[in-house]
Design a protein around this motif. Sequence first.
Motif, mmCIF file in Angstrom:
data_model
loop_
_atom_site.group_PDB
_atom_site.id
_atom_site.type_symbol
_atom_site.label_atom_id
_atom_site.label_comp_id
_atom_site.label_asym_id
_atom_site.label_seq_id
_atom_site.Cartn_x
_atom_site.Cartn_y
_atom_site.Cartn_z
ATOM 1 N N LEU A 24 0.852 -1.184 0.000
ATOM 2 C CA LEU A 24 0.000 0.000 0.000
ATOM 3 C C LEU A 24 0.888 1.233 0.000
ATOM 4 O O LEU A 24 1.641 1.470 0.940
ATOM 5 C CB LEU A 24 -0.905 0.007 1.239
ATOM 6 N N ASP A 25 0.833 2.002 -1.082
ATOM 7 C CA ASP A 25 1.608 3.235 -1.134
ATOM 8 C C ASP A 25 0.782 4.325 -1.799
ATOM 9 O O ASP A 25 -0.208 4.046 -2.484
ATOM 10 C CB ASP A 25 2.931 3.031 -1.878
ATOM 11 N N PHE A 26 1.177 5.574 -1.593
ATOM 12 C CA PHE A 26 0.359 6.721 -1.991
ATOM 13 C C PHE A 26 1.152 7.725 -2.818
ATOM 14 O O PHE A 26 2.365 7.882 -2.642
ATOM 15 C CB PHE A 26 -0.188 7.441 -0.757
ATOM 16 N N SER A 27 0.418 8.386 -3.709
ATOM 17 C CA SER A 27 0.902 9.602 -4.370
ATOM 18 C C SER A 27 -0.201 10.632 -4.154
ATOM 19 O O SER A 27 -1.301 10.493 -4.699
ATOM 20 C CB SER A 27 1.136 9.365 -5.869
ATOM 21 N N ILE A 28 0.090 11.665 -3.330
ATOM 22 C CA ILE A 28 -0.944 12.614 -2.930
ATOM 23 C C ILE A 28 -0.555 14.022 -3.364
ATOM 24 O O ILE A 28 0.556 14.484 -3.088
ATOM 25 C CB ILE A 28 -1.160 12.572 -1.396
ATOM 26 N N TYR A 29 -1.482 14.691 -4.042
ATOM 27 C CA TYR A 29 -1.265 16.048 -4.534
ATOM 28 C C TYR A 29 -2.273 16.970 -3.863
ATOM 29 O O TYR A 29 -3.484 16.874 -4.110
ATOM 30 C CB TYR A 29 -1.413 16.088 -6.055
ATOM 31 N N LEU A 30 -1.768 17.871 -2.990
ATOM 32 C CA LEU A 30 -2.629 18.705 -2.165
ATOM 33 C C LEU A 30 -2.327 20.186 -2.359
ATOM 34 O O LEU A 30 -1.174 20.560 -2.615
ATOM 35 C CB LEU A 30 -2.437 18.364 -0.682
ATOM 36 N N PRO A 31 -3.347 21.052 -2.170
ATOM 37 C CA PRO A 31 -3.076 22.499 -2.117
ATOM 38 C C PRO A 31 -2.202 22.794 -0.905
ATOM 39 O O PRO A 31 -2.147 22.016 0.054
ATOM 40 C CB PRO A 31 -4.481 23.104 -1.958
ATOM 41 N N GLU A 32 -1.543 23.921 -0.940
ATOM 42 C CA GLU A 32 -0.615 24.266 0.141
ATOM 43 C C GLU A 32 -1.282 24.257 1.510
ATOM 44 O O GLU A 32 -0.694 23.799 2.492
ATOM 45 C CB GLU A 32 -0.005 25.644 -0.132
ATOM 46 N N THR A 33 -2.519 24.747 1.585
ATOM 47 C CA THR A 33 -3.199 24.832 2.886
ATOM 48 C C THR A 33 -3.598 23.462 3.431
ATOM 49 O O THR A 33 -3.974 23.348 4.601
ATOM 50 C CB THR A 33 -4.463 25.700 2.765
ATOM 51 N N CYS A 34 -3.520 22.399 2.609
ATOM 52 C CA CYS A 34 -3.947 21.069 3.048
ATOM 53 C C CYS A 34 -2.781 20.123 3.310
ATOM 54 O O CYS A 34 -2.983 19.005 3.783
ATOM 55 C CB CYS A 34 -4.853 20.432 1.991
ATOM 56 N N GLN A 35 -1.579 20.550 3.022
ATOM 57 C CA GLN A 35 -0.448 19.632 3.041
ATOM 58 C C GLN A 35 -0.134 19.066 4.423
ATOM 59 O O GLN A 35 0.422 17.971 4.538
ATOM 60 C CB GLN A 35 0.779 20.317 2.452
ATOM 61 N N SER A 36 -0.504 19.774 5.459
ATOM 62 C CA SER A 36 -0.211 19.282 6.809
ATOM 63 C C SER A 36 -1.101 18.100 7.194
ATOM 64 O O SER A 36 -0.862 17.457 8.217
ATOM 65 C CB SER A 36 -0.393 20.406 7.831
ATOM 66 N N PHE A 37 -2.113 17.798 6.362
ATOM 67 C CA PHE A 37 -3.049 16.722 6.681
ATOM 68 C C PHE A 37 -2.803 15.466 5.842
ATOM 69 O O PHE A 37 -3.645 14.569 5.808
ATOM 70 C CB PHE A 37 -4.496 17.204 6.491
ATOM 71 N N GLU A 38 -1.665 15.412 5.186
ATOM 72 C CA GLU A 38 -1.384 14.269 4.303
ATOM 73 C C GLU A 38 -1.396 12.941 5.051
ATOM 74 O O GLU A 38 -1.952 11.940 4.574
ATOM 75 C CB GLU A 38 -0.039 14.470 3.605
ATOM 76 N N GLU A 39 -0.785 12.895 6.225
ATOM 77 C CA GLU A 39 -0.724 11.643 6.982
ATOM 78 C C GLU A 39 -2.113 11.191 7.419
ATOM 79 O O GLU A 39 -2.388 9.987 7.471
ATOM 80 C CB GLU A 39 0.194 11.797 8.194
ATOM 81 N N GLU A 40 -2.994 12.142 7.743
ATOM 82 C CA GLU A 40 -4.355 11.768 8.121
ATOM 83 C C GLU A 40 -5.100 11.160 6.942
ATOM 84 O O GLU A 40 -5.885 10.224 7.103
ATOM 85 C CB GLU A 40 -5.107 12.990 8.656
ATOM 86 N N ILE A 41 -4.859 11.696 5.743
ATOM 87 C CA ILE A 41 -5.474 11.137 4.537
ATOM 88 C C ILE A 41 -5.012 9.696 4.338
ATOM 89 O O ILE A 41 -5.816 8.797 4.062
ATOM 90 C CB ILE A 41 -5.117 12.001 3.312
ATOM 91 N N LYS A 42 -3.719 9.442 4.504
ATOM 92 C CA LYS A 42 -3.190 8.094 4.354
ATOM 93 C C LYS A 42 -3.819 7.138 5.381
ATOM 94 O O LYS A 42 -4.148 5.997 5.059
ATOM 95 C CB LYS A 42 -1.667 8.099 4.520
ATOM 96 N N LYS A 43 -3.951 7.631 6.610
ATOM 97 C CA LYS A 43 -4.500 6.794 7.674
ATOM 98 C C LYS A 43 -5.935 6.399 7.371
ATOM 99 O O LYS A 43 -6.335 5.237 7.551
ATOM 100 C CB LYS A 43 -4.419 7.538 9.007
ATOM 101 N N ILE A 44 -6.741 7.340 6.899
ATOM 102 C CA ILE A 44 -8.141 7.050 6.569
ATOM 103 C C ILE A 44 -8.227 6.062 5.415
ATOM 104 O O ILE A 44 -8.997 5.092 5.460
ATOM 105 C CB ILE A 44 -8.899 8.353 6.227
#
Length: 294
Positions: A32-52
């Motif tokens: 399980l691996d991720f490639s995540i593209y987020l706006p600057e204001t959302c980047q601090s929540f990347e790990e939470e996205i992976k966890k969900i």
Amino acid sequence: MIKSMTAFAKVSHTLDTLTVDMTVRSYNSRFLDFSIYLPETCQSFEEEIKKIMGQFHTRGRIEIRVSLSDQSLDQNLFEVDIVKANAYYRALKSLQDTLSLSGDIALETVLGAKQVIMAAKPEVNLELIRSVLCDATREAAKALDSMRKSEGENLRQDLSHRISDIEQRLAGVEEQAKTIPQIYKARLKERLAVLTADDGDCLDPVRLAQETAFLADKSDVSEEIVRVHSHIKMFRSVMDEDESQGRKLNFLIQEFNREFNTIGSKAGNATLAHAVVDLKSELEKIREQVQNIE
């Protein structure tokens, strides 16, 4: 239940004045691996996205793209850089005096300076962003999971059909395998006849029977066929399990291939050898499908 690793989902979630649009694609992967593209204001929540996402999916490469829009009123506000406007005006006034120019300096001229009027930077509500982003991620994860299950059902039907086809072909191999002892006996008699043709020695029936039994035992494929039947039963059982089945099915395919190779090496005639080739060809089709299973 079989789930495919190849799927797509798109969701849009609104909370208060914020709207998150999220697109998710998943592909084959051993882990399980991720490639995540987020706006600057959302980047601090990347790990939470992976966890969900990890709560719904255990394998696959998941690509996530997010856009964020804010419909609050302060998004349309502007602010004036008074210091820059004054400095620009004084510079224009100095130039006018130096060149002895007449006339007033118009507002439009001052506005010609870059970044005198700029869009105001809105106050970032990180808690609101986190909430809407996590809600959107859960929706996307469920939608992706639903599509994976739907595609997985198609895979299950195809695999069931192909494993049944292997089972039917195996019955033909069993029939052909029964002729192996007679084939080896005939070959042995021919060779011994050639070797004894010059000196006139007769073939010893007892010795011939012993050598035939030895070769028949060496070429016996009954154990391999029994194991293949066991693998078929296990394959069907694994497909009905609730947990992730991809790795188990892939391991079983390796076991199938090992047995087919052994049967092929013991094949006593072309018909049996061709039947084994057909089995391996069908197994390869199954292997390709199993690579898509979570």
